[in-house]
Design a protein around this motif. Sequence first.
Motif, PDB file in Angstrom:
ATOM      1  N   TYR A  94     -80.627  27.391 -31.259  1.00 11.48           N
ATOM      2  CA  TYR A  94     -81.452  28.098 -32.232  1.00 11.48           C
ATOM      3  C   TYR A  94     -82.282  27.179 -33.100  1.00 11.48           C
ATOM      4  CZ  TYR A  94     -78.116  31.457 -30.590  1.00 11.48           C
ATOM      5  OH  TYR A  94     -77.343  32.226 -29.772  1.00 11.48           O
TER       6      TYR A  94
ATOM      7  N   GLU B 124     -77.932  35.487 -23.632  1.00  7.78           N
ATOM      8  CA  GLU B 124     -78.281  34.249 -24.336  1.00  7.78           C
ATOM      9  C   GLU B 124     -77.782  33.038 -23.562  1.00  7.78           C
ATOM     10  OE1 GLU B 124     -76.880  34.230 -28.373  1.00  7.78           O
ATOM     11  OE2 GLU B 124     -77.650  36.247 -28.731  1.00  7.78           O
TER      12      GLU B 124
ATOM     13  N   LYS C  66     -81.466  33.448 -35.390  1.00  9.31           N
ATOM     14  CA  LYS C  66     -80.709  33.302 -34.148  1.00  9.31           C
ATOM     15  C   LYS C  66     -80.832  34.572 -33.316  1.00  9.31           C
ATOM     16  CE  LYS C  66     -75.986  33.536 -32.604  1.00  9.31           C
ATOM     17  NZ  LYS C  66     -74.614  33.728 -32.934  1.00  9.31           N
TER      18      LYS C  66
ATOM     19  N   VAL D  50     -84.472  34.978 -31.987  1.00 14.54           N
ATOM     20  CA  VAL D  50     -84.791  33.962 -30.982  1.00 14.54           C
ATOM     21  C   VAL D  50     -84.154  34.359 -29.657  1.00 14.54           C
ATOM     22  CG1 VAL D  50     -84.297  31.583 -30.280  1.00 14.54           C
ATOM     23  CG2 VAL D  50     -85.219  32.038 -32.549  1.00 14.54           C
ATOM     24  N   SER D  51     -82.922  34.829 -29.723  1.00 11.22           N
ATOM     25  CA  SER D  51     -82.239  35.249 -28.498  1.00 11.22           C
ATOM     26  C   SER D  51     -82.970  36.399 -27.833  1.00 11.22           C
ATOM     27  CB  SER D  51     -80.810  35.681 -28.824  1.00 11.22           C
ATOM     28  OG  SER D  51     -80.109  34.612 -29.391  1.00 11.22           O
TER      29      SER D  51
END
Length: 178
Positions: free
Chosen positions: A29, A95, A154, A157-158
Amino acid sequence: MNLPSWLPEIPGEQPHPLAFATVSGAHLYGFPSVDSDVDLRGVHVLPAEQVVGLRTGPETLDRTWTRDGVEVDLVTHDLAKFCQLLLNRNGYVLEQLLSPLVVSSSPVHEELVALAPGCLTRHHAHHYLGFARTQWRLFERTGELKPLLFRTTKSFVSAIMGCGLANRHDDPPCGDPE
């Protein structure tokens, strides 16, 4: 980003062959600190006699150790369990699968990556939006900004990584085709 040069050695040191191992957590991340551990996630492949039968092998292996002053946390799922999680709309395994920080890969990994766009649904968006709402409520209660930014970033972004992969394969944008 400074990842240890010995990371590629780790898959070969495991009790079962790994279909893949990727870096997760703070490094993925973009928030590693000098004392960050290295989170590795992946899939192990059990021998056939440990997949079919009365006595099956370990579905999940979790190992934490320190090497050259760096804490390593390795969690792998058996291929069958990983596929079940992937088909059950589990963003966590997406992820792992789609992390651009690949420590080791295989043809099985490549096949799973190719299948990933078909596993993305609107339910993943609900998962990540729900997570963001929970983090916002926590911020409202505590006033702590850093956890809000880290965890929400996080999460998004995933989600974006997953959608980006789907679009790179010329598939329809993320979401259900329904």
